[in-house]
Design an enzyme around this catalytic site. Structure first.
Site, short mmCIF file in Angstrom:
data_model
loop_
_atom_site.label_atom_id
_atom_site.label_comp_id
_atom_site.label_asym_id
_atom_site.label_seq_id
_atom_site.Cartn_x
_atom_site.Cartn_y
_atom_site.Cartn_z
N ASP A 141 -8.23 -9.76 -4.64
CA ASP A 141 -7.21 -8.97 -3.95
C ASP A 141 -6.45 -9.94 -3.05
O ASP A 141 -6.96 -10.42 -2.04
CB ASP A 141 -7.93 -7.87 -3.15
CG ASP A 141 -6.98 -6.97 -2.40
OD1 ASP A 141 -5.85 -7.40 -2.11
OD2 ASP A 141 -7.38 -5.84 -2.07
N LYS B 19 3.27 -6.05 2.21
CA LYS B 19 2.94 -6.97 3.31
C LYS B 19 4.01 -8.08 3.32
O LYS B 19 5.14 -7.81 3.68
CB LYS B 19 1.50 -7.43 3.16
CG LYS B 19 0.59 -6.17 3.14
CD LYS B 19 -0.85 -6.44 2.98
CE LYS B 19 -1.64 -5.21 2.56
NZ LYS B 19 -1.61 -4.06 3.44
N HIS C 297 -12.13 -4.41 1.01
CA HIS C 297 -11.26 -3.34 1.49
C HIS C 297 -11.72 -1.94 1.03
O HIS C 297 -12.29 -1.79 -0.05
CB HIS C 297 -9.83 -3.59 0.98
CG HIS C 297 -8.80 -2.74 1.64
ND1 HIS C 297 -8.26 -1.62 1.04
CD2 HIS C 297 -8.22 -2.84 2.85
CE1 HIS C 297 -7.37 -1.08 1.85
NE2 HIS C 297 -7.32 -1.80 2.96
N GLU D 170 -11.54 -10.32 -1.56
CA GLU D 170 -10.18 -10.51 -1.05
C GLU D 170 -9.98 -12.01 -0.95
O GLU D 170 -10.87 -12.72 -0.46
CB GLU D 170 -10.02 -9.87 0.33
CG GLU D 170 -10.14 -8.36 0.31
CD GLU D 170 -10.04 -7.73 1.70
OE1 GLU D 170 -9.30 -8.25 2.55
OE2 GLU D 170 -10.72 -6.71 1.92
N ASN E 277 2.05 -6.39 8.88
CA ASN E 277 1.77 -7.36 7.80
C ASN E 277 3.08 -7.88 7.21
O ASN E 277 3.08 -8.44 6.11
CB ASN E 277 0.94 -6.70 6.70
CG ASN E 277 -0.35 -6.12 7.24
OD1 ASN E 277 -1.03 -6.77 8.02
ND2 ASN E 277 -0.67 -4.90 6.85
N HIS F 45 -3.17 -10.15 1.42
CA HIS F 45 -2.69 -10.88 2.60
C HIS F 45 -2.31 -12.33 2.31
O HIS F 45 -1.89 -13.05 3.22
CB HIS F 45 -3.72 -10.76 3.73
CG HIS F 45 -3.92 -9.34 4.14
ND1 HIS F 45 -3.12 -8.72 5.07
CD2 HIS F 45 -4.76 -8.38 3.66
CE1 HIS F 45 -3.47 -7.46 5.18
NE2 HIS F 45 -4.47 -7.22 4.34
N SER G 225 -8.59 -9.26 5.27
CA SER G 225 -7.57 -8.57 6.06
C SER G 225 -7.91 -8.46 7.54
O SER G 225 -7.01 -8.38 8.37
CB SER G 225 -7.33 -7.17 5.50
OG SER G 225 -8.52 -6.42 5.55
C1 LIG Z 1 -7.10 -6.27 1.25
C2 LIG Z 1 -6.26 -5.08 1.03
N1 LIG Z 1 -6.20 -4.54 -0.20
C3 LIG Z 1 -5.45 -3.46 -0.46
C4 LIG Z 1 -4.71 -2.86 0.53
C5 LIG Z 1 -3.90 -1.65 0.21
O1 LIG Z 1 -2.58 -2.02 0.01
P1 LIG Z 1 -1.39 -0.98 0.31
O2 LIG Z 1 -1.15 -1.05 1.79
O3 LIG Z 1 -0.26 -1.46 -0.50
O4 LIG Z 1 -1.88 0.37 -0.11
C6 LIG Z 1 -4.72 -3.39 1.82
C7 LIG Z 1 -3.92 -2.75 2.88
O5 LIG Z 1 -4.21 -2.72 4.03
C8 LIG Z 1 -5.52 -4.52 2.09
O6 LIG Z 1 -5.59 -5.05 3.31
#
Ligand SMILES: Cc1ncc(COP(=O)(O)O)c(C=O)c1O
Length: 381
Positions: free
Chosen positions: A198, A231, A123, A169, A36, A201, A173
């Site tokens: 969220d 990311k 997520h 999101e 990422n 990405h 992701s």
């Molecule tokens: C949509 C989403 N939220 C939260 C996270 C978690 O973030 P972190 O990798 O900083 O723990 C991810 C990680 O893969 C994600 O894809």
């Protein structure tokens, strides 16, 4: 420990293997079509030099305690002030990871009489936060804004008195598609609720100046954002963008903020530089755009893949075993591409998740799409 006690776990792992769902840790090797690190910041000399300079200034590697005790370093506070300005939030609160930030947010802010309506593809970290929260929760079909609205209306009709929370999101992701943010923010506003977006990405990649897809609808006071730093920002951690009152509430009530060692001040210094790089180096976003368009064009012409419109491009395979085999062939040819299987994605939708980053160029994309087309053709024979 008796071998009998371990046998249960052994049997469970064998079950996962039979379903081609067993996960193992693989070394980092091959051309990066998986990470990422979208803008190539993780190893950018400017970012590593900023961290080296921070070491020179005496910023410590470890915080030494919780933010509420000795661990509250000025580097955390400077980052939070700059991030709030950058992302257009009233305040920002920094966590050691996006996972921790989501768990903290959803386990702390929604109250007993509230309702959380989350996208069906949200997520895992949001699911875990919801599991620890006291409020009711319901899944809405993916990206169906009307279904979010209907769920809140049903809850109100049945006597729901608290605040509704919408959780999505902004850029998904595993699918690379976008949430209907404007419609969802309007629904949240109409029901006197919150929209939590969220931006994991989208941070640094989308929106004006890389400020995320929420930029432009922020400032309604009812939109909360999560911008992760691991990311496109090339470091680690996450910044929640919140109204001041909710920030104060989190500082008082979020258990994994209070009872946890603060994230590294050095990394906080690195993130400040990453934000400046997003601002000063728009060419990185432009270059990513060019590479994404090329990859989308080639995947469509060689494999009929429908473009996602982002740097995350799923290539649907369906069967778990087949997805693993195709990924293994690509890995043998020197491309780091991974099979994503349930439970990370819904049953029957195992896929290759292709991620386009500045760690590749046109030549590597062409070689990868040729190899992928050949691997899939071989699987279909
Ligand atoms: C949509 C989403 N939220 C939260 C996270 C978690 O973030 P972190 O990798 O900083 O723990 C991810 C990680 O893969 C994600 O894809």
């Amino acid at each position: 420990m008796s071998s009998q006690a371990l046998k249960r776990y052994e049997a469970k792992l064998a079950g996962l293997e039979r379903k081609a769902r067993l996960r193992t840790l693989a070394p980092q090797q091959g051309i990066d079509f998986t990470s990422n690190d979208y803008l190539g910041l993780a190893s950018a000399p400017r970012l590593t030099a900023a961290i080296a300079a921070a070491i020179g200034e005496g910023i410590p590697a470890g915080a030494g305690g919780s933010r509420l005790l000795r661990g509250n370093h000025w580097a955390h506070e400077a980052l939070e002030a700059e991030a709030a300005a950058f992302f257009g939030a009233e305040r920002a609160l920094y966590f050691g990871s996006g996972f921790a930030a989501n768990v903290a947010l959803f386990s702390t802010l929604p109250q007993r009489d509230d309702l959380i309506v989350h996208d069906a593809l949200i997520h895992a970290s949001v699911h875990d936060g919801i599991a620890a929260s006291k409020s009711e929760a319901i899944a809405a079909p993916h990206n169906d804004a009307d279904a979010f609205d209907a769920a809140i209306r049903r809850w109100r009709d049945n006597g729901g008195k608290g605040t509704p929370w919408i959780a999505v999101e902004s850029l998904y992701s595993m699918d690379g598609d976008r949430a209907p943010l404007k419609a969802l923010a309007e629904i949240a506003r109409r029901h006197d609720g919150f929209l939590v977006a969220d931006e994991a990405h989208a941070t640094g990649v989308f929106g004006p100046g890389g400020r995320g897809l929420v930029a432009g609808i922020e400032g309604d006071g009812n939109v909360i954002t999560l911008n992760t730093c691991g990311k496109a920002l090339g470091t680690s951690g996450a910044l929640l963008g919140l109204p001041a009152i909710l920030t104060d509430y989190m500082v008082n009530r979020a258990r994994n903020f209070i009872y946890s060692t603060a994230p590294s001040p050095l990394i906080a210094a690195g993130i400040r530089e990453a934000l400046r790089m997003i601002e000063d180096e728009p060419g990185r976003r432009g270059r990513l755009d060019v590479l994404c368009s090329l990859a989308a064009e080639q995947l469509q012409s060689k494999l009929g893949v429908i473009p996602s419109g982002s740097q995350i491009q799923p290539v649907m395979i369906g069967d778990n075993g087949r997805a693993v085999r195709v990924a293994a062939r690509l890995q043998d040819e020197g491309f780091d591409i991974r099979a994503i299987r349930p439970p990370t994605v819904p049953e029957g939708t195992a896929r290759l998740r292709i991620s386009i980053t500045l760690n590749v160029d046109e030549e590597k994309i062409t070689a990868m799409t040729d190899c992928l087309a050949a691997a899939i053709a071989r699987e279909q024979r």
